[in-house]
Design an enzyme around this catalytic site. Structure first.
Site, PDB file in Angstrom:
ATOM      1  N   HIS A 287       1.065  -1.201   0.067  1.00 28.32           N
ATOM      2  CA  HIS A 287      -0.003  -0.082  -0.112  1.00 28.32           C
ATOM      3  C   HIS A 287       1.015   1.197   0.094  1.00 28.32           C
ATOM      4  CE1 HIS A 287      -4.102   1.683   1.422  1.00 28.32           C
ATOM      5  NE2 HIS A 287      -3.356   2.717   1.275  1.00 28.32           N
ATOM      6  N   HIS A 330      -1.194   3.037  11.535  1.00 30.56           N
ATOM      7  CA  HIS A 330       0.073   3.914  11.366  1.00 30.56           C
ATOM      8  C   HIS A 330       0.113   5.129  12.443  1.00 30.56           C
ATOM      9  CE1 HIS A 330      -3.226   5.756   9.031  1.00 30.56           C
ATOM     10  NE2 HIS A 330      -2.326   6.737   9.048  1.00 30.56           N
ATOM     11  N   GLU A 336      -3.350  14.969  11.304  1.00 28.80           N
ATOM     12  CA  GLU A 336      -4.274  14.639  10.025  1.00 28.80           C
ATOM     13  C   GLU A 336      -5.637  15.166  10.285  1.00 28.80           C
ATOM     14  OE1 GLU A 336      -4.185  10.537   8.994  1.00 28.80           O
ATOM     15  OE2 GLU A 336      -2.204  10.350   8.872  1.00 28.80           O
ATOM     16  N   HIS A 360      -6.429  13.253  13.781  1.00 27.80           N
ATOM     17  CA  HIS A 360      -5.598  12.166  14.419  1.00 27.80           C
ATOM     18  C   HIS A 360      -4.154  13.165  14.564  1.00 27.80           C
ATOM     19  CE1 HIS A 360      -8.118   9.153  12.059  1.00 27.80           C
ATOM     20  NE2 HIS A 360      -8.628   9.349  13.448  1.00 27.80           N
ATOM     21  N   HIS A 366      -3.649   5.153  14.841  1.00 30.50           N
ATOM     22  CA  HIS A 366      -5.137   5.088  14.023  1.00 30.50           C
ATOM     23  C   HIS A 366      -4.923   4.184  12.918  1.00 30.50           C
ATOM     24  CE1 HIS A 366      -3.057   8.587  12.256  1.00 30.50           C
ATOM     25  NE2 HIS A 366      -3.755   8.384  11.165  1.00 30.50           N
TER      26      HIS A 366
END
Length: 427
Positions: A287, A330, A336, A360, A366
């Site tokens: 990813h 992560h 964020e 976050h 999260h």
């Protein structure tokens, strides 16, 4: 409606437009006698001595000079806009909010509510995130932000930005950017509107470097649109509300300040259709980092570390094999703030609705909730398309601090989204 615009030949490229033929001088920026008795005025969005590719400025030719105004006094109408951060110490908790209610009888400015602060305007770095709720157009009033540029993200209801340099229509799915110092008003096309505003105190937003991606991909310069010249020749009183050093101020003119008849330069409002974003992704395994979804970036004074990034998660194909496809668990050094324009976000099963917001902060763990984790872990990894969704992040290297208004409205049980994960079983 605003349907006249010009495509950017290159992001931040030079534009010129005149609403009256002959109003734009040829060959000289500020002639001794501009045509029709217009006033030449330079609007600078960067230091005069900034490098050529970073220098932002436009020449405006207007009916009256901007300097013609009476003293400002404090404005109290937008009680929640520019509200200070909470005075209490901020616990390192994840936070999430339901969509804000529409404020009956308020326009764009009075319906703005500040949710998150990252630094202060006088630092010339950082950003803030606001929510707007409006049920009426701005009537005989304009707004100007001296603290930063505004990235406007409609979520519900079409709006029209009537700016000094022209008009831009913004339906949900578009974004609009109004540079620092440009006056504008917001007209409602559908009777009511709701959305988000990112206020950038630092370097102006620009396209991110593409690096190994090469010459093409992500947001292409040619898809950004600047307005054509348009002006108001109005002698009616017009209120000017200005944001300066985190406070709001007001004065009243005897005319409309949206009176720029012609302009040229590279400092102008613009809009972008998020559906034009050319999404990158893996076609093998793993990813990629969310930086591949960056539409616009405001660099900080540390190379590679953004003062603010505007990142989207649009419809796209997922084809990677042997890969956990939603965002993994992560922690990182960026903070964020995330919103949802429409649809559902693939890393959360419920609780995150269009018009909502989540936070976050840096080094806050999260990722997906249990249901999303289990579904993605057990999925038969065939090519699949994520459709009908548009989420975004306003990411910054600085920690966000919520206002008290935001803290009072946060969902009380957001941290419970990460309960119920089974313990791994070692052999």
């Amino acid at each position: 409606m605003a349907d006249a615009f010009q495509y950017m030949s290159g992001f931040g490229g030079h534009f010129e437009s005149e609403a009256v033929s002959g109003a734009l001088p040829k060959g000289r920026n500020s002639p001794q006698r501009p045509a029709f008795g217009l006033y030449a005025e330079q609007l600078s969005g960067s230091a005069f001595t900034a490098t050529r590719h970073e220098n932002r400025r436009s020449w405006l030719y207007r009916l009256r000079p901007t300097a013609d105004h009476r003293p400002f006094s404090a404005y109290e109408g937008a009680a929640l806009f520019a509200a200070p951060q909470s005075a209490e110490p901020l616990a390192p908790n994840r936070l999430r909010w339901d969509p804000a209610d529409l404020s009956s009888g308020t326009d764009f400015v009075d319906g703005l509510a500040t949710a998150l602060h990252a630094r202060q305007p006088e630092d010339l770095e950082g950003c803030s995130v606001h929510l707007y709720r409006a049920t009426k157009s701005m009537d005989r009033r304009v707004f100007v932000d001296a603290d930063g540029e505004l990235l406007i993200i409609p979520q519900q209801g079409r709006i029209e930005l009537q700016t000094e340099l022209g008009r831009l229509e913004l339906p949900p799915g578009f974004i609009g950017v109004v540079p620092r110092g440009v006056k504008f008003r917001v007209q409602l096309i559908d009777g009511e509107a709701r959305g988000y505003v990112a206020e950038n105190y630092g370097l102006p937003f620009r396209l991110p470097d593409l690096g190994p991606i090469g010459a093409n991909g992500l947001a292409n310069p040619r898809d950004f649109q600047a307005p054509m010249a348009w002006f108001e020749d109005s002698e009616e009183p017009t209120e000017v509300i200005q944001k300066s050093l985190g406070h709001l101020w007001t004065t009243t003119l005897d005319h409309s300040p949206l009176d720029v008849v012609a302009w040229h330069g590279n400092y102008a409002p613009y809009r972008y259709d998020l559906a034009s974003f050319n999404t990158m992704g893996t076609v093998s395994f793993d990813h990629p980092d969310p930086s591949i979804f960056t539409v616009l970036t405001s660099p900080s004074n540390v190379h590679g570390r953004a003062n603010a990034d505007f990142v989207i998660f649009p419809p796209r194909w997922m084809v990677a094999e042997d890969t956990f496809r939603p965002p993994w668990f992560h922690r990182n050094v960026m903070s964020e703030a995330m919103g949802l324009i429409y649809g559902a976000y693939d890393a959360k099963a419920e609780g995150f609705a269009p018009g909502g917001l989540s936070l976050h902060n840096l080094m806050s763990g999260h990722g997906p909730d249990v249901e999303s984790w289990r579904k993605a872990s057990e999925a038969d990894l065939k090519p699949a398309k994520i459709e009908g969704t548009m989420a975004f992040m306003v990411e910054t290297c600085w920690p966000y601090r919520p206002t008290q208004w935001a803290l009072d409205r946060a969902q009380p049980d957001y941290d419970l989204a990460w309960t119920g994960f089974p313990k791994a079983q070692l052999p």
